[in-house]
Design a protein around this motif. Structure first.
Motif, PDB file in Angstrom:
ATOM      1  N   LEU A  85       1.187  -1.281   0.092  1.00 17.34           N
ATOM      2  CA  LEU A  85      -0.156  -0.053   0.005  1.00 17.34           C
ATOM      3  C   LEU A  85       0.719   1.271  -0.006  1.00 17.34           C
ATOM      4  CD1 LEU A  85      -2.886  -0.847   2.484  1.00 17.34           C
ATOM      5  CD2 LEU A  85      -2.788  -0.429  -0.067  1.00 17.34           C
ATOM      6  N   GLY A  86       2.205   1.037   0.366  1.00 21.17           N
ATOM      7  CA  GLY A  86       2.983   2.532   0.509  1.00 21.17           C
ATOM      8  C   GLY A  86       2.813   3.749   1.350  1.00 21.17           C
ATOM      9  N   VAL A  87       2.165   3.014   2.445  1.00 17.60           N
ATOM     10  CA  VAL A  87       1.981   3.814   3.761  1.00 17.60           C
ATOM     11  C   VAL A  87       2.406   2.635   4.977  1.00 17.60           C
ATOM     12  CG1 VAL A  87      -0.520   2.478   4.612  1.00 17.60           C
ATOM     13  CG2 VAL A  87      -0.159   4.946   5.036  1.00 17.60           C
ATOM     14  N   PHE A  88       2.208   3.599   6.264  1.00 11.62           N
ATOM     15  CA  PHE A  88       3.017   3.270   7.822  1.00 11.62           C
ATOM     16  C   PHE A  88       2.442   4.107   8.293  1.00 11.62           C
ATOM     17  CE2 PHE A  88       5.231   2.404  10.809  1.00 11.62           C
ATOM     18  CZ  PHE A  88       5.363   1.087  10.907  1.00 11.62           C
ATOM     19  N   VAL A  89       1.702   3.325   9.485  1.00 11.48           N
ATOM     20  CA  VAL A  89       1.095   4.446  10.393  1.00 11.48           C
ATOM     21  C   VAL A  89       1.746   4.068  11.988  1.00 11.48           C
ATOM     22  CG1 VAL A  89      -1.364   5.075  11.873  1.00 11.48           C
ATOM     23  CG2 VAL A  89      -1.090   4.649   9.436  1.00 11.48           C
ATOM     24  N   THR A  90       2.159   4.498  12.793  1.00 12.23           N
ATOM     25  CA  THR A  90       2.656   5.370  13.733  1.00 12.23           C
ATOM     26  C   THR A  90       1.680   5.853  14.351  1.00 12.23           C
ATOM     27  OG1 THR A  90       5.061   5.480  12.635  1.00 12.23           O
ATOM     28  CG2 THR A  90       5.139   5.667  15.067  1.00 12.23           C
ATOM     29  N   PRO A  91       1.129   4.704  15.495  1.00 11.98           N
ATOM     30  CA  PRO A  91      -0.413   5.174  16.695  1.00 11.98           C
ATOM     31  C   PRO A  91       0.270   6.172  18.329  1.00 11.98           C
ATOM     32  CG  PRO A  91      -0.029   3.197  17.019  1.00 11.98           C
ATOM     33  CD  PRO A  91       1.005   2.989  15.475  1.00 11.98           C
ATOM     34  N   ALA A  92      -0.067   6.652  17.887  1.00 12.51           N
ATOM     35  CA  ALA A  92       0.058   6.598  19.765  1.00 12.51           C
ATOM     36  C   ALA A  92      -1.821   7.139  20.538  1.00 12.51           C
ATOM     37  CB  ALA A  92       0.858   8.197  19.680  1.00 12.51           C
ATOM     38  N   THR A  93      -1.697   5.375  20.699  1.00 11.63           N
ATOM     39  CA  THR A  93      -2.739   5.785  21.283  1.00 11.63           C
ATOM     40  C   THR A  93      -2.648   5.136  22.540  1.00 11.63           C
ATOM     41  OG1 THR A  93      -3.734   3.143  20.628  1.00 11.63           O
ATOM     42  CG2 THR A  93      -3.808   5.063  19.256  1.00 11.63           C
ATOM     43  N   VAL A  94      -3.957   4.710  23.612  1.00 12.63           N
ATOM     44  CA  VAL A  94      -3.730   4.408  24.893  1.00 12.63           C
ATOM     45  C   VAL A  94      -2.756   2.793  25.279  1.00 12.63           C
ATOM     46  CG1 VAL A  94      -5.736   2.557  25.053  1.00 12.63           C
ATOM     47  CG2 VAL A  94      -4.837   4.083  27.354  1.00 12.63           C
ATOM     48  N   ALA A  95      -2.323   2.245  24.164  1.00 12.89           N
ATOM     49  CA  ALA A  95      -1.791   1.343  24.014  1.00 12.89           C
ATOM     50  C   ALA A  95      -0.086   1.167  23.769  1.00 12.89           C
ATOM     51  CB  ALA A  95      -2.177   0.591  22.330  1.00 12.89           C
ATOM     52  N   GLN A  96      -0.136   2.430  23.550  1.00  8.86           N
ATOM     53  CA  GLN A  96       1.023   3.013  23.211  1.00  8.86           C
ATOM     54  C   GLN A  96       1.578   4.448  25.050  1.00  8.86           C
ATOM     55  OE1 GLN A  96      -0.387   3.620  20.511  1.00  8.86           O
ATOM     56  NE2 GLN A  96      -0.178   1.767  20.164  1.00  8.86           N
ATOM     57  N   LEU A  97       0.430   4.688  24.603  1.00 12.96           N
ATOM     58  CA  LEU A  97       0.377   6.187  25.470  1.00 12.96           C
ATOM     59  C   LEU A  97      -0.332   5.957  26.248  1.00 12.96           C
ATOM     60  CD1 LEU A  97       2.441   8.610  26.160  1.00 12.96           C
ATOM     61  CD2 LEU A  97       1.260   9.505  25.006  1.00 12.96           C
ATOM     62  N   PRO A  98       0.018   5.093  28.300  1.00 10.25           N
ATOM     63  CA  PRO A  98      -1.093   4.162  28.740  1.00 10.25           C
ATOM     64  C   PRO A  98      -1.474   6.318  29.535  1.00 10.25           C
ATOM     65  CG  PRO A  98       1.219   3.362  29.145  1.00 10.25           C
ATOM     66  CD  PRO A  98       1.774   4.559  28.619  1.00 10.25           C
ATOM     67  N   GLY A  99      -0.706   7.470  29.867  1.00  8.89           N
ATOM     68  CA  GLY A  99      -1.555   8.644  30.100  1.00  8.89           C
ATOM     69  C   GLY A  99      -2.955   9.348  29.363  1.00  8.89           C
TER      70      GLY A  99
END
Length: 235
Positions: A85-99
């Motif tokens: 797909l030529g795409v990459f998503v870098t998340p910052a949700t509660v799964a990565q950022l508990p606060g």
């Protein structure tokens, strides 16, 4: 009951219904998410339970919370777009950022390969999304619900912002000759994502090809072909 009293009752009913339909406001400063509850602890001669369960997550004891619970690095690092797909998503949700837990917000970085990088049609069941283009040129859009199914789309340039309403199918496509980068804020600490192609043709177990052939008005052989594809993980 006279007309005035009836009107007052209707207004009160409408206001109450609206309040009950809204997400509840946090009743504490924060609820840093932890995976499992731990043993109780004693701090400053007071007995504390180390956790409590709020909104699907256990809460870390507030006296044990540190700055790192509210910090996440790495969103300055480009994602690897060398996939189908030529795409990459870098998340910052509660799964990565508990606060983020109970705060109702999250963030993603999206990298798109030069001409053709596609964040495919998908929905966020729990969040509206506001996307800002930091670099490149994106063709974006969303589709309204039945029966109109109207496409609302726009070409975005650096600095432009576009909003995707909660639950509606939307996409972003890099139409520029160079890479593109966007950041998006989402109105949930856990917005969820349903990629339409994956959900329909890549479900486990598969949806019956009889169902899909009739739904899409296509031959079963084409359904079988689509179900046999390997969908790419983009984050």
């Amino acid at each position: 009951m006279d007309t005035t009293h009836q009107l007052i009752v209707l207004i009160l009913f409408a206001v109450t219904s609206f309040v009950l339909a809204a997400d509840p406001s946090p009743l504490q400063d924060f609820c840093v998410a932890i995976d499992e509850p731990h043993d109780a602890c004693i701090t400053s001669n007071l007995y504390y339970s180390d956790s409590m369960f709020v909104n699907g997550k256990f809460c870390k004891n507030p006296v044990l919370v540190v700055a790192e619970d509210f910090t996440l690095g790495g969103l300055n690092i480009p994602g690897n777009t060398s996939n189908q797909l030529g795409v990459f998503v870098t998340p910052a949700t509660v799964a990565q950022l508990p606060g983020l837990n109970t705060l109702g917000i999250s963030l993603v970085r999206i990298d798109y390969a030069p001409y053709g990088g596609l964040n495919p049609p998908h929905t966020h069941p729990r969040a509206t999304e506001a996307l800002v283009v930091l670099e490149g040129t994106l063709y974006v859009g969303f589709v309204t619900s039945n029966p109109e199914n109207r496409l609302i789309s726009k070409v975005l340039y650096e600095g432009d912002v576009f909003v995707f309403p909660q639950g509606l199918i939307h996409f972003q496509f890099n139409i520029g000759k160079t890479k593109a980068v966007a950041f998006a804020g989402l109105g949930s600490q856990n917005p969820g994502v349903i990629t339409i192609a994956n959900a329909v043709f890549g479900s486990n177990p598969p949806i019956s090809d009889d169902v899909l052939a009739k739904a899409f008005q296509i031959d079963k052989k084409l359904v079988d072909y689509l179900q046999a594809q390997f969908w790419t993980k983009t984050n």
